[in-house]
Design a protein around this motif. Structure first.
Motif, PDB file in Angstrom:
ATOM      1  N   ALA A   1      18.185  30.449 -65.582  1.00  0.00           N
ATOM      2  CA  ALA A   1      17.339  30.463 -64.375  1.00  0.00           C
ATOM      3  C   ALA A   1      17.332  31.807 -63.678  1.00  0.00           C
ATOM      4  CB  ALA A   1      17.749  29.349 -63.411  1.00  0.00           C
ATOM      5  N   GLY A   2      17.575  32.886 -64.429  1.00  0.00           N
ATOM      6  CA  GLY A   2      17.481  34.222 -63.860  1.00  0.00           C
ATOM      7  C   GLY A   2      18.782  34.739 -63.300  1.00  0.00           C
ATOM      8  N   ASN A   3      19.873  34.666 -64.078  1.00  0.00           N
ATOM      9  CA  ASN A   3      21.185  35.091 -63.598  1.00  0.00           C
ATOM     10  C   ASN A   3      21.211  36.555 -63.180  1.00  0.00           C
ATOM     11  OD1 ASN A   3      24.130  36.244 -64.240  1.00  0.00           O
ATOM     12  ND2 ASN A   3      24.294  34.103 -63.627  1.00  0.00           N
ATOM     13  N   LEU A   4      20.332  37.376 -63.771  1.00  0.00           N
ATOM     14  CA  LEU A   4      20.203  38.761 -63.338  1.00  0.00           C
ATOM     15  C   LEU A   4      18.901  38.880 -62.540  1.00  0.00           C
ATOM     16  CD1 LEU A   4      20.869  38.827 -66.754  1.00  0.00           C
ATOM     17  CD2 LEU A   4      21.630  41.069 -65.992  1.00  0.00           C
ATOM     18  N   HIS A   5      18.976  39.451 -61.350  1.00  0.00           N
ATOM     19  CA  HIS A   5      17.727  39.598 -60.605  1.00  0.00           C
ATOM     20  C   HIS A   5      17.741  40.850 -59.737  1.00  0.00           C
ATOM     21  CE1 HIS A   5      19.359  36.803 -57.133  1.00  0.00           C
ATOM     22  NE2 HIS A   5      19.817  38.028 -57.009  1.00  0.00           N
ATOM     23  N   CYS A   6      16.531  41.268 -59.347  1.00  0.00           N
ATOM     24  CA  CYS A   6      16.383  42.367 -58.407  1.00  0.00           C
ATOM     25  C   CYS A   6      15.353  41.972 -57.362  1.00  0.00           C
ATOM     26  CB  CYS A   6      15.996  43.667 -59.099  1.00  0.00           C
ATOM     27  SG  CYS A   6      14.410  43.632 -59.966  1.00  0.00           S
ATOM     28  N   PHE A   7      15.522  42.499 -56.138  1.00  0.00           N
ATOM     29  CA  PHE A   7      14.641  42.193 -55.020  1.00  0.00           C
ATOM     30  C   PHE A   7      13.964  43.467 -54.534  1.00  0.00           C
ATOM     31  CE2 PHE A   7      17.781  38.637 -53.620  1.00  0.00           C
ATOM     32  CZ  PHE A   7      17.219  37.759 -54.527  1.00  0.00           C
ATOM     33  N   THR A   8      12.673  43.391 -54.261  1.00  0.00           N
ATOM     34  CA  THR A   8      11.944  44.483 -53.630  1.00  0.00           C
ATOM     35  C   THR A   8      11.196  43.917 -52.431  1.00  0.00           C
ATOM     36  OG1 THR A   8      11.639  45.616 -55.750  1.00  0.00           O
ATOM     37  CG2 THR A   8      10.231  46.302 -53.925  1.00  0.00           C
ATOM     38  N   ALA A   9      11.416  44.496 -51.251  1.00  0.00           N
ATOM     39  CA  ALA A   9      10.784  44.001 -50.033  1.00  0.00           C
ATOM     40  C   ALA A   9       9.336  44.448 -49.974  1.00  0.00           C
ATOM     41  CB  ALA A   9      11.553  44.487 -48.817  1.00  0.00           C
TER      42      ALA A   9
ATOM     43  N   SER B   1       7.440  36.175 -53.722  1.00  0.00           N
ATOM     44  CA  SER B   1       7.714  34.984 -52.916  1.00  0.00           C
ATOM     45  C   SER B   1       7.382  35.295 -51.462  1.00  0.00           C
ATOM     46  CB  SER B   1       9.187  34.578 -53.031  1.00  0.00           C
ATOM     47  OG  SER B   1       9.503  34.200 -54.352  1.00  0.00           O
ATOM     48  N   VAL B   2       6.799  34.323 -50.791  1.00  0.00           N
ATOM     49  CA  VAL B   2       6.406  34.485 -49.387  1.00  0.00           C
ATOM     50  C   VAL B   2       7.027  33.348 -48.581  1.00  0.00           C
ATOM     51  CG1 VAL B   2       4.498  34.653 -47.750  1.00  0.00           C
ATOM     52  CG2 VAL B   2       4.241  35.576 -50.074  1.00  0.00           C
ATOM     53  N   ALA B   3       7.747  33.689 -47.517  1.00  0.00           N
ATOM     54  CA  ALA B   3       8.340  32.662 -46.654  1.00  0.00           C
ATOM     55  C   ALA B   3       7.252  31.998 -45.811  1.00  0.00           C
ATOM     56  CB  ALA B   3       9.384  33.293 -45.752  1.00  0.00           C
ATOM     57  N   PRO B   4       7.391  30.673 -45.570  1.00  0.00           N
ATOM     58  CA  PRO B   4       8.461  29.791 -46.029  1.00  0.00           C
ATOM     59  C   PRO B   4       8.232  29.323 -47.464  1.00  0.00           C
ATOM     60  CG  PRO B   4       6.902  28.563 -44.690  1.00  0.00           C
ATOM     61  CD  PRO B   4       6.442  29.997 -44.656  1.00  0.00           C
ATOM     62  N   CYS B   5       9.314  29.238 -48.215  1.00  0.00           N
ATOM     63  CA  CYS B   5       9.232  28.759 -49.593  1.00  0.00           C
ATOM     64  C   CYS B   5      10.544  28.072 -49.949  1.00  0.00           C
ATOM     65  CB  CYS B   5       8.948  29.908 -50.560  1.00  0.00           C
ATOM     66  SG  CYS B   5      10.144  31.257 -50.493  1.00  0.00           S
ATOM     67  N   GLU B   6      10.553  27.389 -51.085  1.00  0.00           N
ATOM     68  CA  GLU B   6      11.750  26.653 -51.499  1.00  0.00           C
ATOM     69  C   GLU B   6      12.876  27.601 -51.880  1.00  0.00           C
ATOM     70  OE1 GLU B   6      10.781  24.043 -54.667  1.00  0.00           O
ATOM     71  OE2 GLU B   6       9.842  22.542 -53.370  1.00  0.00           O
ATOM     72  N   THR B   7      14.084  27.143 -51.674  1.00  0.00           N
ATOM     73  CA  THR B   7      15.275  27.885 -52.085  1.00  0.00           C
ATOM     74  C   THR B   7      15.317  27.987 -53.603  1.00  0.00           C
ATOM     75  OG1 THR B   7      16.493  27.111 -50.146  1.00  0.00           O
ATOM     76  CG2 THR B   7      17.797  27.900 -52.025  1.00  0.00           C
TER      77      THR B   7
ATOM     78  N   LEU C   1      14.678  32.585 -48.991  1.00  0.00           N
ATOM     79  CA  LEU C   1      13.906  33.616 -48.302  1.00  0.00           C
ATOM     80  C   LEU C   1      13.557  33.101 -46.906  1.00  0.00           C
ATOM     81  CD1 LEU C   1      12.500  36.383 -48.487  1.00  0.00           C
ATOM     82  CD2 LEU C   1      10.472  35.183 -49.347  1.00  0.00           C
ATOM     83  N   LEU C   2      14.136  33.729 -45.894  1.00  0.00           N
ATOM     84  CA  LEU C   2      13.973  33.250 -44.524  1.00  0.00           C
ATOM     85  C   LEU C   2      12.697  33.753 -43.878  1.00  0.00           C
ATOM     86  CD1 LEU C   2      17.638  33.839 -43.302  1.00  0.00           C
ATOM     87  CD2 LEU C   2      16.544  31.611 -43.632  1.00  0.00           C
ATOM     88  N   MET C   3      12.330  34.992 -44.183  1.00  0.00           N
ATOM     89  CA  MET C   3      11.144  35.573 -43.561  1.00  0.00           C
ATOM     90  C   MET C   3      10.600  36.694 -44.423  1.00  0.00           C
ATOM     91  SD  MET C   3      12.990  37.722 -40.471  1.00  0.00           S
ATOM     92  CE  MET C   3      11.648  38.887 -40.242  1.00  0.00           C
ATOM     93  N   GLY C   4       9.297  36.963 -44.308  1.00  0.00           N
ATOM     94  CA  GLY C   4       8.684  38.058 -45.031  1.00  0.00           C
ATOM     95  C   GLY C   4       8.288  37.697 -46.444  1.00  0.00           C
ATOM     96  N   SER C   5       7.952  38.732 -47.218  1.00  0.00           N
ATOM     97  CA  SER C   5       7.588  38.539 -48.626  1.00  0.00           C
ATOM     98  C   SER C   5       8.385  39.494 -49.496  1.00  0.00           C
ATOM     99  CB  SER C   5       6.083  38.756 -48.828  1.00  0.00           C
ATOM    100  OG  SER C   5       5.684  40.048 -48.395  1.00  0.00           O
ATOM    101  N   MET C   6       8.714  39.034 -50.689  1.00  0.00           N
ATOM    102  CA  MET C   6       9.628  39.768 -51.568  1.00  0.00           C
ATOM    103  C   MET C   6       9.201  39.610 -53.022  1.00  0.00           C
ATOM    104  SD  MET C   6      13.664  38.935 -52.057  1.00  0.00           S
ATOM    105  CE  MET C   6      14.152  39.787 -50.563  1.00  0.00           C
TER     106      MET C   6
END
Length: 280
Positions: free
Chosen positions: A196-204, A182-188, A142-147
């Motif tokens: 470890a979550g092979n299926l995932h979805c992202f919401t900005a 997750s909020v940037a900056p954070c670990e990869t 996550l490069l920037m923002g929160s997700m």
């Protein structure tokens, strides 16, 4: 997430200078840039070089060693938005107001049979629906923002089979792995072919950008197509989908396939204008 077709405009943006003095000046500047580049590779180049080594012997379902995973994760952790030419005021991060779902912008950096590198830019409220990563190891920075990230792993037959547990309707049982913001900056984050979550979805939650490394990349012909899912909490497990293991709560869901192109997902390509990758 699979990006179909050649979405990104990969045309070079360098302009050809005219005039003897201008040409000479540009030539000197280019030489200085080349020397500087040789001495200090860009963050993007370092990611590329690490990927080449980490995935050198890669194949579907083959996970890099723990040391290699940590090495690539460390390189990705150091990447900042400015390193890839991103800033919050770019048009990628604004909802264009079409009345439909906010579009997701994909910036293509590199792809080969071993791995791919790309950036997803999401305006606030944009969603990348729940999808899988068959036989792949995935690094997401996550490069920037929160997700908001929600992820699952398939639950296999407890008798030792590698077959998924299925319902009478054909849905597959999955166990919740992550449900957090997750909020940037954070670990990869790293997800594996079966864990470890092979299926995932992202919401900005806010406008955000994610640098993704996939090893190997999606390939329909090789059996690594991207499939999307919808889920419902289990009603036939103890506690209506909730079980306890000591102090840990475990949630499950039945996930049904939705195909390869959900209606609410709009992905557009744009030219990547950050530092280029040089494949020697």
């Amino acid at each position: 997430m699979r990006v179909n077709g050649s979405l990104a405009d990969r045309k070079g943006s360098d302009q050809v200078a005219t005039g003897k003095s201008t040409s000479s000046s540009n030539s000197k500047k280019n030489k200085r840039r080349q020397k500087k580049s040789a001495a200090m590779p860009t963050a993007v180049q370092r990611v590329f070089e690490a990927c080449k080594e980490v995935f050198a012997d890669g194949a579907p379902g083959i996970v890099p060693s723990p040391d290699e995973v940590e090495r690539l994760r460390s390189v990705l952790d150091a990447v900042m938005p400015a390193d890839v030419g991103l800033s919050p005021n770019l048009s990628f991060f604004r909802d264009v107001g079409t009345g439909g779902p906010p579009p997701v912008t994909y910036l293509h950096l590199y792809e080969c049979p071993k791995f791919s590198i790309g950036i997803f830019c999401l305006p606030q409220g944009a969603v990348i629906p729940l999808h899988d990563h068959p036989a792949m190891t995935v690094f997401s920075k996550l490069l920037m923002g929160s997700m908001h990230v929600k992820s699952y792993d398939w639950v296999n037959d407890p008798l030792g089979s590698d077959q998924r547990i299925k319902s009478s309707t054909g849905a597959s049982l999955a166990k919740l792995h992550t449900d957090a913001i997750s909020v940037a900056p954070c670990e990869t984050s790293v997800l594996y072919p079966a864990a470890a979550g092979n299926l995932h979805c992202f919401t900005a939650v806010t406008s955000c950008a994610v640098l993704d490394v996939l090893g190997p990349p999606y390939d329909d012909e090789e059996g690594r197509a991207c499939t999307y899912y919808r889920g419902n909490a289990c009603s036939n497990l103890p506690g209506d989908g909730l079980t306890r293991c000591g102090e840990r709560e475990e949630y499950y869901a039945w996930l049904e396939e939705r195909g390869s192109e959900p209606d609410e997902l709009v992905v557009r390509g744009a030219e990547y204008k950050g530092p280029r990758i040089v494949d020697h």
